[in-house]
Design an enzyme around this catalytic site. Structure first.
Site, PDB file in Angstrom:
ATOM      1  N   TYR A  63       0.849  -1.204   0.000  1.00 39.20           N
ATOM      2  CA  TYR A  63       0.000   0.000   0.000  1.00 39.20           C
ATOM      3  C   TYR A  63       0.879   1.245   0.000  1.00 39.20           C
ATOM      4  CZ  TYR A  63      -3.324   3.500   1.793  1.00 39.20           C
ATOM      5  OH  TYR A  63      -4.083   4.632   1.975  1.00 39.20           O
TER       6      TYR A  63
ATOM      7  N   ILE B 137      -8.627   7.931   8.601  1.00 39.35           N
ATOM      8  CA  ILE B 137      -9.994   8.424   8.449  1.00 39.35           C
ATOM      9  C   ILE B 137     -10.957   7.305   8.852  1.00 39.35           C
ATOM     10  CG2 ILE B 137     -11.633   9.505   6.850  1.00 39.35           C
ATOM     11  CD1 ILE B 137      -8.970  11.088   7.223  1.00 39.35           C
TER      12      ILE B 137
HETATM   13  P1  NAP Z   1     -12.890   2.448   1.016  1.00 42.43           P
HETATM   14  O1  NAP Z   1     -13.924   2.888   1.959  1.00 42.43           O
HETATM   15  O2  NAP Z   1     -12.387   1.045   1.119  1.00 42.43           O
HETATM   16  O3  NAP Z   1     -13.427   2.689  -0.456  1.00 42.43           O
HETATM   17  C1  NAP Z   1     -12.630   2.322  -1.538  1.00 42.43           C
HETATM   18  C2  NAP Z   1     -13.352   2.628  -2.823  1.00 42.43           C
HETATM   19  O4  NAP Z   1     -12.556   2.115  -3.914  1.00 42.43           O
HETATM   20  C3  NAP Z   1     -14.704   1.959  -2.887  1.00 42.43           C
HETATM   21  O5  NAP Z   1     -15.620   2.763  -3.589  1.00 42.43           O
HETATM   22  C4  NAP Z   1     -14.414   0.681  -3.687  1.00 42.43           C
HETATM   23  O6  NAP Z   1     -15.595   0.291  -4.329  1.00 42.43           O
HETATM   24  C5  NAP Z   1     -13.351   1.188  -4.669  1.00 42.43           C
HETATM   25  N1  NAP Z   1     -12.515   0.107  -5.160  1.00 42.43           N
HETATM   26  C6  NAP Z   1     -11.844  -0.829  -4.435  1.00 42.43           C
HETATM   27  N2  NAP Z   1     -11.212  -1.680  -5.236  1.00 42.43           N
HETATM   28  C7  NAP Z   1     -11.485  -1.292  -6.509  1.00 42.43           C
HETATM   29  C8  NAP Z   1     -11.138  -1.799  -7.793  1.00 42.43           C
HETATM   30  N3  NAP Z   1     -10.381  -2.888  -7.939  1.00 42.43           N
HETATM   31  N4  NAP Z   1     -11.611  -1.147  -8.889  1.00 42.43           N
HETATM   32  C9  NAP Z   1     -12.395  -0.049  -8.765  1.00 42.43           C
HETATM   33  N5  NAP Z   1     -12.754   0.484  -7.582  1.00 42.43           N
HETATM   34  C10 NAP Z   1     -12.315  -0.147  -6.471  1.00 42.43           C
HETATM   35  O7  NAP Z   1     -11.593   3.405   1.030  1.00 42.43           O
HETATM   36  P2  NAP Z   1     -11.404   4.796   1.770  1.00 42.43           P
HETATM   37  O8  NAP Z   1     -10.911   4.499   3.118  1.00 42.43           O
HETATM   38  O9  NAP Z   1     -12.597   5.645   1.587  1.00 42.43           O
HETATM   39  O10 NAP Z   1     -10.166   5.397   0.946  1.00 42.43           O
HETATM   40  C11 NAP Z   1     -10.341   6.343  -0.099  1.00 42.43           C
HETATM   41  C12 NAP Z   1      -8.988   6.946  -0.421  1.00 42.43           C
HETATM   42  O11 NAP Z   1      -8.468   7.598   0.736  1.00 42.43           O
HETATM   43  C13 NAP Z   1      -7.945   5.920  -0.866  1.00 42.43           C
HETATM   44  O12 NAP Z   1      -7.154   6.424  -1.904  1.00 42.43           O
HETATM   45  C14 NAP Z   1      -7.122   5.725   0.397  1.00 42.43           C
HETATM   46  O13 NAP Z   1      -5.800   5.299   0.125  1.00 42.43           O
HETATM   47  C15 NAP Z   1      -7.159   7.129   0.969  1.00 42.43           C
HETATM   48  N6  NAP Z   1      -6.882   7.139   2.406  1.00 42.43           N
HETATM   49  C16 NAP Z   1      -7.753   6.593   3.261  1.00 42.43           C
HETATM   50  C17 NAP Z   1      -7.450   6.593   4.623  1.00 42.43           C
HETATM   51  C18 NAP Z   1      -8.374   6.004   5.642  1.00 42.43           C
HETATM   52  O14 NAP Z   1      -7.980   5.907   6.823  1.00 42.43           O
HETATM   53  N7  NAP Z   1      -9.590   5.641   5.292  1.00 42.43           N
HETATM   54  C19 NAP Z   1      -6.247   7.138   5.081  1.00 42.43           C
HETATM   55  C20 NAP Z   1      -5.371   7.689   4.159  1.00 42.43           C
HETATM   56  C21 NAP Z   1      -5.701   7.688   2.817  1.00 42.43           C
HETATM   57  P3  NAP Z   1     -15.972  -1.176  -4.822  1.00 42.43           P
HETATM   58  O15 NAP Z   1     -15.630  -2.107  -3.710  1.00 42.43           O
HETATM   59  O16 NAP Z   1     -17.434  -1.049  -5.119  1.00 42.43           O
HETATM   60  O17 NAP Z   1     -15.148  -1.382  -6.040  1.00 42.43           O
END
Ligand code: NAP
Length: 295
Positions: free
Chosen positions: A183, A218
Protein backbone atom coordinates in the site's frame (compact mmCIF):
# COMPACT_ATOMS: atom_id res chain seq x y z
CA UNK A 1 14.31 9.93 22.86
CA UNK A 2 12.78 12.37 25.43
CA UNK A 3 14.77 15.27 23.91
CA UNK A 4 13.57 14.40 20.43
CA UNK A 5 9.94 14.24 21.57
CA UNK A 6 10.25 17.67 23.27
CA UNK A 7 11.71 19.27 20.12
CA UNK A 8 9.11 17.54 18.01
CA UNK A 9 6.12 18.71 20.06
CA UNK A 10 7.57 22.23 20.38
CA UNK A 11 7.87 22.37 16.58
CA UNK A 12 4.29 21.14 16.24
CA UNK A 13 3.00 23.83 18.62
CA UNK A 14 4.94 26.71 16.99
CA UNK A 15 3.95 25.61 13.49
CA UNK A 16 0.30 25.22 14.54
CA UNK A 17 0.41 28.83 15.79
CA UNK A 18 1.75 30.05 12.45
CA UNK A 19 -0.87 28.05 10.55
CA UNK A 20 -3.70 29.45 12.68
CA UNK A 21 -2.51 33.04 12.08
CA UNK A 22 -1.68 32.91 8.37
CA UNK A 23 -3.97 30.26 6.84
CA UNK A 24 -6.94 31.58 4.86
CA UNK A 25 -9.74 29.52 3.30
CA UNK A 26 -10.09 30.80 -0.27
CA UNK A 27 -12.66 28.19 -1.32
CA UNK A 28 -15.80 29.44 -3.08
CA UNK A 29 -18.49 26.81 -3.76
CA UNK A 30 -19.40 28.65 -7.00
CA UNK A 31 -16.19 27.14 -8.41
CA UNK A 32 -17.98 23.78 -8.46
CA UNK A 33 -21.51 24.67 -9.51
CA UNK A 34 -22.12 23.15 -12.96
CA UNK A 35 -18.60 21.66 -13.08
CA UNK A 36 -18.00 18.27 -14.71
CA UNK A 37 -16.48 15.72 -12.36
CA UNK A 38 -15.26 12.14 -12.83
CA UNK A 39 -14.91 10.52 -9.40
CA UNK A 40 -13.49 7.05 -8.73
CA UNK A 41 -14.02 4.83 -5.68
CA UNK A 42 -17.41 6.44 -5.10
CA UNK A 43 -19.35 3.44 -3.75
CA UNK A 44 -18.35 3.86 -0.10
CA UNK A 45 -16.04 5.57 2.39
CA UNK A 46 -14.44 8.87 1.45
CA UNK A 47 -15.50 8.55 -2.20
CA UNK A 48 -19.19 8.29 -1.27
CA UNK A 49 -18.89 11.48 0.80
CA UNK A 50 -16.98 13.19 -2.02
CA UNK A 51 -19.93 12.40 -4.31
CA UNK A 52 -22.44 13.90 -1.84
CA UNK A 53 -20.41 17.09 -1.40
CA UNK A 54 -19.99 17.57 -5.16
CA UNK A 55 -23.74 16.98 -5.50
CA UNK A 56 -24.56 19.63 -2.87
CA UNK A 57 -22.32 22.09 -4.76
CA UNK A 58 -24.34 21.46 -7.94
CA UNK A 59 -21.77 19.52 -9.98
CA UNK A 60 -22.41 17.11 -12.87
CA UNK A 61 -20.98 13.75 -11.90
CA UNK A 62 -19.79 10.46 -13.29
CA UNK A 63 -19.09 8.06 -10.44
CA UNK A 64 -17.34 4.71 -10.66
CA UNK A 65 -16.36 1.68 -8.52
CA UNK A 66 -17.10 -2.06 -8.86
CA UNK A 67 -20.35 -2.33 -6.89
CA UNK A 68 -23.00 -1.38 -9.44
CA UNK A 69 -26.02 -1.66 -7.11
CA UNK A 70 -24.40 0.62 -4.54
CA UNK A 71 -23.43 3.14 -7.24
CA UNK A 72 -27.09 3.32 -8.35
CA UNK A 73 -28.17 4.17 -4.77
CA UNK A 74 -25.51 6.87 -4.51
CA UNK A 75 -26.52 8.23 -7.91
CA UNK A 76 -30.10 8.71 -6.61
CA UNK A 77 -28.97 10.36 -3.39
CA UNK A 78 -26.70 12.75 -5.34
CA UNK A 79 -29.65 13.86 -7.46
CA UNK A 80 -31.70 14.48 -4.30
CA UNK A 81 -28.83 16.53 -2.85
CA UNK A 82 -28.63 18.86 -5.86
CA UNK A 83 -26.35 17.33 -8.48
CA UNK A 84 -27.30 18.56 -11.96
CA UNK A 85 -26.62 15.18 -13.64
CA UNK A 86 -25.23 11.92 -12.29
CA UNK A 87 -24.18 8.80 -14.19
CA UNK A 88 -22.48 5.70 -12.86
CA UNK A 89 -20.20 3.14 -14.50
CA UNK A 90 -19.18 -0.07 -12.77
CA UNK A 91 -15.57 -1.05 -13.46
CA UNK A 92 -12.73 -2.95 -11.83
CA UNK A 93 -9.49 -0.94 -11.99
CA UNK A 94 -7.48 -4.17 -11.72
CA UNK A 95 -8.26 -4.61 -15.43
CA UNK A 96 -6.03 -2.17 -17.37
CA UNK A 97 -8.66 -1.88 -20.15
CA UNK A 98 -11.16 -0.24 -17.80
CA UNK A 99 -9.64 3.18 -16.96
CA UNK A 100 -9.80 4.29 -20.61
CA UNK A 101 -13.38 3.05 -20.93
CA UNK A 102 -14.45 4.92 -17.80
CA UNK A 103 -13.02 8.20 -19.14
CA UNK A 104 -14.65 7.61 -22.53
CA UNK A 105 -18.02 7.04 -20.79
CA UNK A 106 -17.58 10.23 -18.73
CA UNK A 107 -16.78 12.31 -21.81
CA UNK A 108 -19.76 10.86 -23.72
CA UNK A 109 -22.12 11.69 -20.85
CA UNK A 110 -20.70 15.03 -19.69
CA UNK A 111 -19.18 16.39 -22.90
CA UNK A 112 -16.12 17.76 -21.06
CA UNK A 113 -14.21 17.31 -17.83
CA UNK A 114 -13.15 19.84 -15.18
CA UNK A 115 -12.13 17.52 -12.33
CA UNK A 116 -10.62 14.05 -12.41
CA UNK A 117 -10.81 12.84 -8.81
CA UNK A 118 -8.73 9.70 -8.27
CA UNK A 119 -9.72 8.11 -5.00
CA UNK A 120 -10.32 4.35 -5.36
CA UNK A 121 -8.14 1.95 -3.44
CA UNK A 122 -7.54 -1.77 -3.17
CA UNK A 123 -6.66 -2.64 0.41
CA UNK A 124 -4.58 -5.47 1.81
CA UNK A 125 -5.19 -6.55 5.38
CA UNK A 126 -2.64 -4.82 7.63
CA UNK A 127 0.01 -7.52 7.82
CA UNK A 128 3.72 -8.11 7.31
CA UNK A 129 4.67 -8.49 3.65
CA UNK A 130 4.54 -12.24 3.01
CA UNK A 131 6.67 -12.34 -0.12
CA UNK A 132 3.65 -12.38 -2.43
CA UNK A 133 4.93 -10.20 -5.27
CA UNK A 134 1.86 -11.05 -7.40
CA UNK A 135 -0.35 -9.38 -4.83
CA UNK A 136 1.90 -6.31 -4.80
CA UNK A 137 1.61 -6.23 -8.59
CA UNK A 138 -2.21 -6.32 -8.36
CA UNK A 139 -2.22 -3.54 -5.76
CA UNK A 140 0.09 -1.40 -7.90
CA UNK A 141 -2.32 -1.79 -10.84
CA UNK A 142 -5.35 -0.78 -8.78
CA UNK A 143 -3.78 1.95 -6.63
CA UNK A 144 -1.19 3.40 -8.99
CA UNK A 145 -1.19 2.28 -12.65
CA UNK A 146 -4.95 2.74 -13.06
CA UNK A 147 -4.52 6.34 -11.76
CA UNK A 148 -1.91 6.86 -14.49
CA UNK A 149 -4.16 5.26 -17.14
CA UNK A 150 -7.17 7.38 -16.12
CA UNK A 151 -4.97 10.48 -16.26
CA UNK A 152 -3.59 9.59 -19.69
CA UNK A 153 -7.11 9.18 -21.07
CA UNK A 154 -8.45 12.36 -19.42
CA UNK A 155 -5.53 14.75 -20.03
CA UNK A 156 -6.61 16.02 -23.48
CA UNK A 157 -10.05 16.97 -22.08
CA UNK A 158 -8.54 18.47 -18.91
CA UNK A 159 -6.10 20.49 -20.99
CA UNK A 160 -8.99 21.93 -23.01
CA UNK A 161 -10.91 22.93 -19.87
CA UNK A 162 -7.86 24.06 -17.83
CA UNK A 163 -9.06 21.42 -15.43
CA UNK A 164 -7.75 19.68 -12.33
CA UNK A 165 -6.47 16.29 -11.27
CA UNK A 166 -7.12 15.46 -7.62
CA UNK A 167 -5.15 12.50 -6.29
CA UNK A 168 -6.16 11.00 -2.96
CA UNK A 169 -3.07 9.71 -1.20
CA UNK A 170 -2.04 9.01 2.35
CA UNK A 171 0.45 9.83 5.06
CA UNK A 172 1.72 6.31 4.19
CA UNK A 173 2.81 7.81 0.85
CA UNK A 174 5.07 10.28 2.69
CA UNK A 175 6.12 8.30 5.76
CA UNK A 176 6.32 4.51 5.55
CA UNK A 177 4.78 2.43 8.31
CA UNK A 178 5.03 -1.31 8.99
CA UNK A 179 2.27 -3.74 7.89
CA UNK A 180 1.54 -1.73 4.76
CA UNK A 181 4.50 -2.31 2.41
CA UNK A 182 2.58 -2.68 -0.86
CA UNK A 183 0.00 0.00 0.00
CA UNK A 184 2.78 2.38 1.00
CA UNK A 185 4.67 1.62 -2.23
CA UNK A 186 1.60 2.47 -4.31
CA UNK A 187 1.10 5.77 -2.47
CA UNK A 188 4.79 6.79 -2.74
CA UNK A 189 4.53 6.01 -6.46
CA UNK A 190 1.58 8.40 -6.76
CA UNK A 191 3.63 11.16 -5.12
CA UNK A 192 6.56 10.62 -7.51
CA UNK A 193 4.45 10.40 -10.65
CA UNK A 194 2.01 13.23 -10.00
CA UNK A 195 4.59 15.62 -8.48
CA UNK A 196 6.68 15.15 -11.62
CA UNK A 197 3.64 15.46 -13.90
CA UNK A 198 2.64 18.74 -12.20
CA UNK A 199 5.99 20.22 -13.18
CA UNK A 200 5.92 18.81 -16.71
CA UNK A 201 2.48 20.31 -17.29
CA UNK A 202 3.78 23.70 -16.10
CA UNK A 203 6.83 23.41 -18.38
CA UNK A 204 4.48 22.71 -21.31
CA UNK A 205 2.31 25.71 -20.41
CA UNK A 206 -0.71 23.45 -19.82
CA UNK A 207 -2.92 24.91 -17.11
CA UNK A 208 -3.97 21.62 -15.50
CA UNK A 209 -3.58 21.61 -11.72
CA UNK A 210 -2.49 18.54 -9.77
CA UNK A 211 -3.54 18.32 -6.12
CA UNK A 212 -2.04 15.56 -4.01
CA UNK A 213 -4.18 14.91 -0.90
CA UNK A 214 -2.34 13.52 2.10
CA UNK A 215 -4.71 11.95 4.58
CA UNK A 216 -4.10 10.62 8.08
CA UNK A 217 -6.36 7.91 9.47
CA UNK A 218 -9.99 8.42 8.45
CA UNK A 219 -12.96 6.78 10.12
CA UNK A 220 -14.19 4.65 7.19
CA UNK A 221 -15.59 1.12 7.60
CA UNK A 222 -12.59 -0.25 5.67
CA UNK A 223 -10.14 1.39 8.08
CA UNK A 224 -12.07 0.26 11.15
CA UNK A 225 -11.96 -3.30 9.84
CA UNK A 226 -8.22 -3.08 9.08
CA UNK A 227 -7.05 -1.74 12.41
CA UNK A 228 -9.35 -3.75 14.67
CA UNK A 229 -6.54 -6.14 15.69
CA UNK A 230 -3.87 -3.52 16.13
CA UNK A 231 -3.13 -1.12 18.92
CA UNK A 232 -2.42 1.98 16.86
CA UNK A 233 -1.37 3.98 19.89
CA UNK A 234 -1.79 7.76 19.60
CA UNK A 235 -3.42 7.71 16.17
CA UNK A 236 -7.08 8.80 16.02
CA UNK A 237 -9.44 8.33 13.09
CA UNK A 238 -10.90 11.57 11.69
CA UNK A 239 -14.44 12.10 10.28
CA UNK A 240 -15.12 10.96 6.72
CA UNK A 241 -17.31 13.90 5.51
CA UNK A 242 -14.79 16.46 6.76
CA UNK A 243 -11.88 14.68 5.06
CA UNK A 244 -13.88 14.58 1.81
CA UNK A 245 -14.60 18.30 2.04
CA UNK A 246 -10.93 19.15 2.50
CA UNK A 247 -10.10 17.14 -0.64
CA UNK A 248 -12.78 18.97 -2.65
CA UNK A 249 -11.67 22.39 -1.43
CA UNK A 250 -8.02 21.62 -2.22
CA UNK A 251 -8.91 20.57 -5.75
CA UNK A 252 -11.17 23.57 -6.32
CA UNK A 253 -8.52 26.12 -5.24
CA UNK A 254 -5.88 24.23 -7.24
CA UNK A 255 -3.61 23.61 -4.22
CA UNK A 256 -0.50 21.52 -4.98
CA UNK A 257 -0.97 19.47 -1.82
CA UNK A 258 -3.47 19.35 0.99
CA UNK A 259 -3.06 17.69 4.37
CA UNK A 260 -5.92 16.36 6.51
CA UNK A 261 -5.96 16.47 9.48
CA UNK A 262 -3.88 19.66 9.45
CA UNK A 263 -1.11 18.35 11.73
CA UNK A 264 -0.03 15.72 9.19
CA UNK A 265 1.72 18.54 7.31
CA UNK A 266 3.96 19.05 10.34
CA UNK A 267 4.82 15.35 10.58
CA UNK A 268 5.86 15.37 6.94
CA UNK A 269 7.90 18.55 7.31
CA UNK A 270 10.02 17.05 10.13
CA UNK A 271 10.10 13.47 8.83
CA UNK A 272 13.77 13.55 7.75
CA UNK A 273 15.21 15.12 10.90
CA UNK A 274 15.98 11.90 12.83
CA UNK A 275 14.99 8.99 10.58
CA UNK A 276 16.08 6.17 12.87
CA UNK A 277 14.34 7.73 15.85
CA UNK A 278 11.23 8.28 13.72
CA UNK A 279 11.09 4.61 12.72
CA UNK A 280 11.55 3.55 16.36
CA UNK A 281 8.62 5.74 17.45
CA UNK A 282 6.44 4.42 14.63
CA UNK A 283 7.28 0.80 15.47
CA UNK A 284 6.52 1.34 19.13
CA UNK A 285 3.05 2.67 18.28
CA UNK A 286 2.21 -0.45 16.25
CA UNK A 287 1.93 -3.09 18.91
CA UNK A 288 0.13 -6.11 17.57
CA UNK A 289 -2.72 -7.30 19.73
CA UNK A 290 -2.87 -10.55 17.87
CA UNK A 291 -0.04 -13.08 17.66
CA UNK A 292 -0.77 -13.95 14.06
CA UNK A 293 -0.54 -11.45 11.20
CA UNK A 294 -3.85 -10.52 9.66
CA UNK A 295 -6.04 -12.06 12.41
P1 NAP B 1 -12.89 2.45 1.02
O1 NAP B 1 -13.92 2.89 1.96
O2 NAP B 1 -12.39 1.04 1.12
O3 NAP B 1 -13.43 2.69 -0.46
C1 NAP B 1 -12.63 2.32 -1.54
C2 NAP B 1 -13.35 2.63 -2.82
O4 NAP B 1 -12.56 2.12 -3.91
C3 NAP B 1 -14.70 1.96 -2.89
O5 NAP B 1 -15.62 2.76 -3.59
C4 NAP B 1 -14.41 0.68 -3.69
O6 NAP B 1 -15.59 0.29 -4.33
C5 NAP B 1 -13.35 1.19 -4.67
N1 NAP B 1 -12.52 0.11 -5.16
C6 NAP B 1 -11.84 -0.83 -4.44
N2 NAP B 1 -11.21 -1.68 -5.24
C7 NAP B 1 -11.49 -1.29 -6.51
C8 NAP B 1 -11.14 -1.80 -7.79
N3 NAP B 1 -10.38 -2.89 -7.94
N4 NAP B 1 -11.61 -1.15 -8.89
C9 NAP B 1 -12.40 -0.05 -8.76
N5 NAP B 1 -12.75 0.48 -7.58
C10 NAP B 1 -12.31 -0.15 -6.47
O7 NAP B 1 -11.59 3.41 1.03
P2 NAP B 1 -11.40 4.80 1.77
O8 NAP B 1 -10.91 4.50 3.12
O9 NAP B 1 -12.60 5.64 1.59
O10 NAP B 1 -10.17 5.40 0.95
C11 NAP B 1 -10.34 6.34 -0.10
C12 NAP B 1 -8.99 6.95 -0.42
O11 NAP B 1 -8.47 7.60 0.74
C13 NAP B 1 -7.95 5.92 -0.87
O12 NAP B 1 -7.15 6.42 -1.90
C14 NAP B 1 -7.12 5.72 0.40
O13 NAP B 1 -5.80 5.30 0.12
C15 NAP B 1 -7.16 7.13 0.97
N6 NAP B 1 -6.88 7.14 2.41
C16 NAP B 1 -7.75 6.59 3.26
C17 NAP B 1 -7.45 6.59 4.62
C18 NAP B 1 -8.37 6.00 5.64
O14 NAP B 1 -7.98 5.91 6.82
N7 NAP B 1 -9.59 5.64 5.29
C19 NAP B 1 -6.25 7.14 5.08
C20 NAP B 1 -5.37 7.69 4.16
C21 NAP B 1 -5.70 7.69 2.82
P3 NAP B 1 -15.97 -1.18 -4.82
O15 NAP B 1 -15.63 -2.11 -3.71
O16 NAP B 1 -17.43 -1.05 -5.12
O17 NAP B 1 -15.15 -1.38 -6.04
Amino acid sequence: MAGFKKIFFLTLTVSAGFLAIFWRDTFDSELLSGSHVLLTGASKGIGEQLAYHYARFGANLVITARNEARLKQIEEKCLELGAKKVYSYAADMADPRNPGMVVQFALEKLGSLDFLVLNHVGYDPLMMWNGNAENTNWLMQVNFLSYVQLTAAALPALTKSNGSIVVVSSLCGKIAIPYAASYSASKFALDGFFSSLRQELALQGRDVSVTLCILGMIDTDSTKEKVKNLDVGLVTAYPVPESALSIIKGGAVRAREIYYPWWTTLLVSVRDWFPEMREKIIRSSFQEKSQEDGD
